[in-house]
Design an enzyme around this catalytic site. Structure first.
Site, PDB file in Angstrom:
ATOM      1  N   THR A  64       0.794  -1.231   0.000  1.00 55.58           N
ATOM      2  CA  THR A  64       0.000   0.000   0.000  1.00 55.58           C
ATOM      3  C   THR A  64       0.830   1.286   0.000  1.00 55.58           C
ATOM      4  O   THR A  64       1.961   1.307   0.440  1.00 55.58           O
ATOM      5  CB  THR A  64      -0.968   0.021   1.210  1.00 55.58           C
ATOM      6  OG1 THR A  64      -1.620  -1.199   1.292  1.00 55.58           O
ATOM      7  CG2 THR A  64      -1.973   1.123   1.119  1.00 55.58           C
ATOM      8  N   GLU A 124      -6.217  -8.626  -2.994  1.00 55.44           N
ATOM      9  CA  GLU A 124      -7.054  -7.977  -1.969  1.00 55.44           C
ATOM     10  C   GLU A 124      -8.042  -8.925  -1.307  1.00 55.44           C
ATOM     11  O   GLU A 124      -8.444  -8.725  -0.153  1.00 55.44           O
ATOM     12  CB  GLU A 124      -7.817  -6.802  -2.600  1.00 55.44           C
ATOM     13  CG  GLU A 124      -7.986  -5.635  -1.666  1.00 55.44           C
ATOM     14  CD  GLU A 124      -6.667  -4.919  -1.391  1.00 55.44           C
ATOM     15  OE1 GLU A 124      -6.342  -4.749  -0.212  1.00 55.44           O
ATOM     16  OE2 GLU A 124      -5.969  -4.545  -2.349  1.00 55.44           O
ATOM     17  N   SER A 153      -8.533  -1.727   6.174  1.00 49.93           N
ATOM     18  CA  SER A 153      -8.152  -0.870   7.308  1.00 49.93           C
ATOM     19  C   SER A 153      -7.746   0.518   6.842  1.00 49.93           C
ATOM     20  O   SER A 153      -7.350   1.353   7.648  1.00 49.93           O
ATOM     21  CB  SER A 153      -6.975  -1.488   8.057  1.00 49.93           C
ATOM     22  OG  SER A 153      -7.331  -2.750   8.538  1.00 49.93           O
ATOM     23  N   GLY A 202       0.060   0.131   5.757  1.00 47.01           N
ATOM     24  CA  GLY A 202       0.441  -0.646   6.944  1.00 47.01           C
ATOM     25  C   GLY A 202      -0.556  -1.701   7.361  1.00 47.01           C
ATOM     26  O   GLY A 202      -0.574  -2.100   8.534  1.00 47.01           O
TER      27      GLY A 202
HETATM   28  N1  GLU Z   1      -5.115  -4.559   2.173  1.00 52.01           N
HETATM   29  C1  GLU Z   1      -4.972  -3.735   3.330  1.00 52.01           C
HETATM   30  C2  GLU Z   1      -6.258  -3.011   3.650  1.00 52.01           C
HETATM   31  O1  GLU Z   1      -6.992  -2.712   2.788  1.00 52.01           O
HETATM   32  C3  GLU Z   1      -3.907  -2.713   3.177  1.00 52.01           C
HETATM   33  C4  GLU Z   1      -2.581  -3.359   3.123  1.00 52.01           C
HETATM   34  C5  GLU Z   1      -1.511  -2.445   3.553  1.00 52.01           C
HETATM   35  O2  GLU Z   1      -1.653  -1.305   3.873  1.00 52.01           O
HETATM   36  O3  GLU Z   1      -0.408  -2.886   3.557  1.00 52.01           O
HETATM   37  O4  GLU Z   1      -6.522  -2.739   4.767  1.00 52.01           O
END
Ligand code: GLU
Length: 601
Positions: free
Chosen positions: A412, A451, A479, A499
């Protein structure tokens, strides 16, 4: 005389704009310098990457607005940060419009294909959930990408430039190349075994069987062509045309190398995404979450992200305490406890289909009061704490039962942009894990997301329903927490970070640092972080452990972790200046820039 910063920025931008032609002798260094803090007027950009920041700033300098610049910068991140974000992924776009005074959002989260069942991540042979990497490096993990439609819809609604115009600088960077840094090479190295399984990914990212050397120039002509194709023909070429067909083919028949460079312990499973899934994808425009915190209005991302509700609930809990009168250690104790309580509720209640009424209750002051009464200033609650009951009838201190935790990985990227008119964009975009599902779409130059592994593979809530199980068309819980804070209806600050699940705690901690602990935004963002997500242990950066471990009340278990997040933000000062902030150290440091050092008259 032009301010020196502007001259420097212009030189850099000329370099980017002229890329493709021979670099002029004066254009050293070729890469824009990275600065974590910039203060000035007229517009600001902060991303993790110098080139993306320079591209965004150039759009602002030429009269584009924050939305235009955010899209151009995001498209560039798809080139220079391809293991974190790109058109194979999704994200959440939060926008403050100075004309209306409103905060609006775009949900560009990936969607599960229509063929998805609740048990896609359960091995039919054993009845057990797949190991994470088996699920990730497969067609099963790929959600229908939403990033490109997010860019189009943001520009159509609020921008002043076309998607074609905003893709061009990124296409030039992809074609002319950029310098490989340690982060880029390291992210390939950590994915070497997975990338090596696929002919397309090996060709692009493992030339001669190895990651490209730090300092080498990296080019991605296939991605340049893909961006130009989209610029010429529009998003249909992706959602209804030949690029989409290649996405579907990659998911249905992963481009496995005949002789993979490294061994991989799992079968590479195909999946059933179809052209109809791509054609049926739609962005959504949910109202932002809002919580009022000590006179500030905090706007965040609604479901399928849990970011807005979790950050908002934790703030509402913290508002019950006078953090300012506490020692920093006591304030951190309350921050960690509020975060654990909010995570228990997030895990129990929040998913793509959570009823609005439940989300409203999770963000109500009555509910926060009920949750806050569990916090003991003299001891940490045993974790995991139980979720509460957001039913509208509050009072008392309900006792604990057991809840779950499950963490996701971290990939991300995040960016923050403001323009001279006062519009603000906070945008977090991702392909989930660093390196996504490991498959570059052959001849198209971009990685697909994984995802769908953000769904829970099996039920996590005991006898209670799990809000985040896979389902057809459903979007996995995120998140991501792009956040815009207003005061008296005007922007005060914007912040976001990558994160995984630690996104929520990093955004929350940064807000507490800024609003309660009196730190300036650069300090608030650089300060050592800890992340308590309702697990037995709290992940903490070494400097956090050094600063707080001895003083925290009994019951906290701190597990050192190298670093948490890679945030960006902008604060708006009363005198009209913007303070653009990026990480000084984490992920190799980010790039903050402002358009001018002096106000325009
Ligand atoms: N896939 C995660 C999310 O949507 C984010 C992954 C990341 O920030 O490393 O919460």
């Amino acid at each position: 005389m032009r301010p020196p910063a502007l001259i420097a920025a212009t030189m850099v931008l000329t370099t980017v704009a002229a890329a493709g032609a021979a670099a002029p002798a004066w254009a050293e260094p070729a890469e824009p310098p990275k600065k974590p803090v910039a203060v000035g007027y007229g517009g600001a950009v902060s991303t993790v990457d110098g080139t993306a920041t320079a591209v965004g700033l150039d759009v602002l300098r030429r009269g584009g607005n924050a939305v235009d610049a955010a899209v151009a910068a995001a498209a560039t991140l798809g080139v220079t940060e391809p293991f974190s974000a790109g058109i194979g992924g999704g994200g959440f776009f939060v926008y403050y419009d100075t004309r209306t005074g409103r905060v609006q959002t775009i949900d560009g989260r990936e969607a599960a294909p229509a063929s998805t069942t609740e048990t896609i991540f359960v091995d039919p042979a054993t009845g057990q959930p797949y190991p994470f990497d088996e699920a990730r490096i497969s067609g099963l993990s790929v959600g229908v990408p939403g990033t490109l439609l997010t860019w189009r819809d943001a520009l159509d609604r609020w921008g002043t430039r076309s998607l074609a115009q905003m893709l061009r600088p990124a296409a030039r960077v992809a074609e002319a190349g950029f310098t490989v840094d340690e982060t880029f090479a390291g992210q390939i190295a950590e994915n070497q075994a997975a990338f090596g399984q696929f002919s397309s990914t090996s060709e692009l990212y493992l030339p001669r069987g190895r990651p490209p050397a730090v300092g080498a120039t990296f080019r991605n002509p296939d991605l340049a062509s893909t961006y130009r194709l989209i610029a010429g023909r529009g998003t249909d070429v992706f959602y209804r045309g030949e690029v989409g067909r290649d996405v579907v083919a990659t998911v249905q028949r992963p481009p496995v190398a005949e002789q993979p460079a490294a061994s991989w312990p799992y079968p590479i499973r195909p999946a059933g995404m179809t052209s109809a899934d791509l054609a049926g994808y739609r962005t959504r425009f949910p109202a932002p979450t809002r919580s009022d915190y000590r006179g500030f209005e905090v706007y965040g991302m609604a479901t399928p992200s849990s970011g807005g509700t979790a950050v908002g609930e934790a703030l509402n809990i913290l508002e019950r305490f006078d953090l300012r009168s506490m020692t920093a250690t006591q304030a951190m104790h309350h921050y960690l406890e509020a975060s654990a309580l909010a995570f228990a509720d997030r895990n129990r209640y929040v998913g793509d289909h959570t009823p609005r009424q439940v989300l409203r209750e999770l963000l109500s002051d009555g509910y926060a009061a009920e949750r806050a009464c569990r916090i003991d200033s003299a001891a940490a609650l045993p974790k995991p704490v139980a979720p509460g009951v957001p039913d509208g009838a509050y009072g008392g201190c309900p006792a604990a039962t057991v809840a779950d935790t499950r963490d996701d990985r971290t990939g991300t990227t995040n960016l923050t942009v403001a323009d001279r008119w006062g519009n603000v964009v906070e945008y977090t975009l991702t392909i989930e894990a660093t390196g996504g599902n490991g498959m570059v779409v052959p001849d198209r130059g971009f990685l697909l997301n994984n995802e769908l592994t953000d769904f829970n593979f099996t039920p996590t809530q005991g006898t209670a329903p799990d809000p985040n199980l896979p389902g057809p068309g459903k979007r996995p819980r995120s998140s991501m927490s792009p956040t815009i804070v207003l005061t008296d209806g005007r922007p005060f600050l914007a912040v976001g970070t990558p994160g995984g699940a630690t996104i929520i705690t990093t955004v929350l901690q940064t807000l507490v640092n800024r609003i309660d602990l009196g730190m300036a935004l650069p300090e608030a963002l650089a300060a050592p972080r800890a992340s308590q997500r309702n697990g037995a242990a709290t992940q903490a950066e070494p400097a956090f452990v050094a600063a707080y471990a001895d003083g925290l009340p009994p019951g906290h278990v701190l597990t050192p972790t190298t670093e948490l997040g890679a945030a960006t933000g902008i604060e708006f000062l009363r005198d009209g200046r913007m303070v653009a902030v990026a990480e000084p150290e984490r992920r190799g440091g980010g790039a903050a820039a402002v358009l001018g050092r002096w106000p325009r008259h």
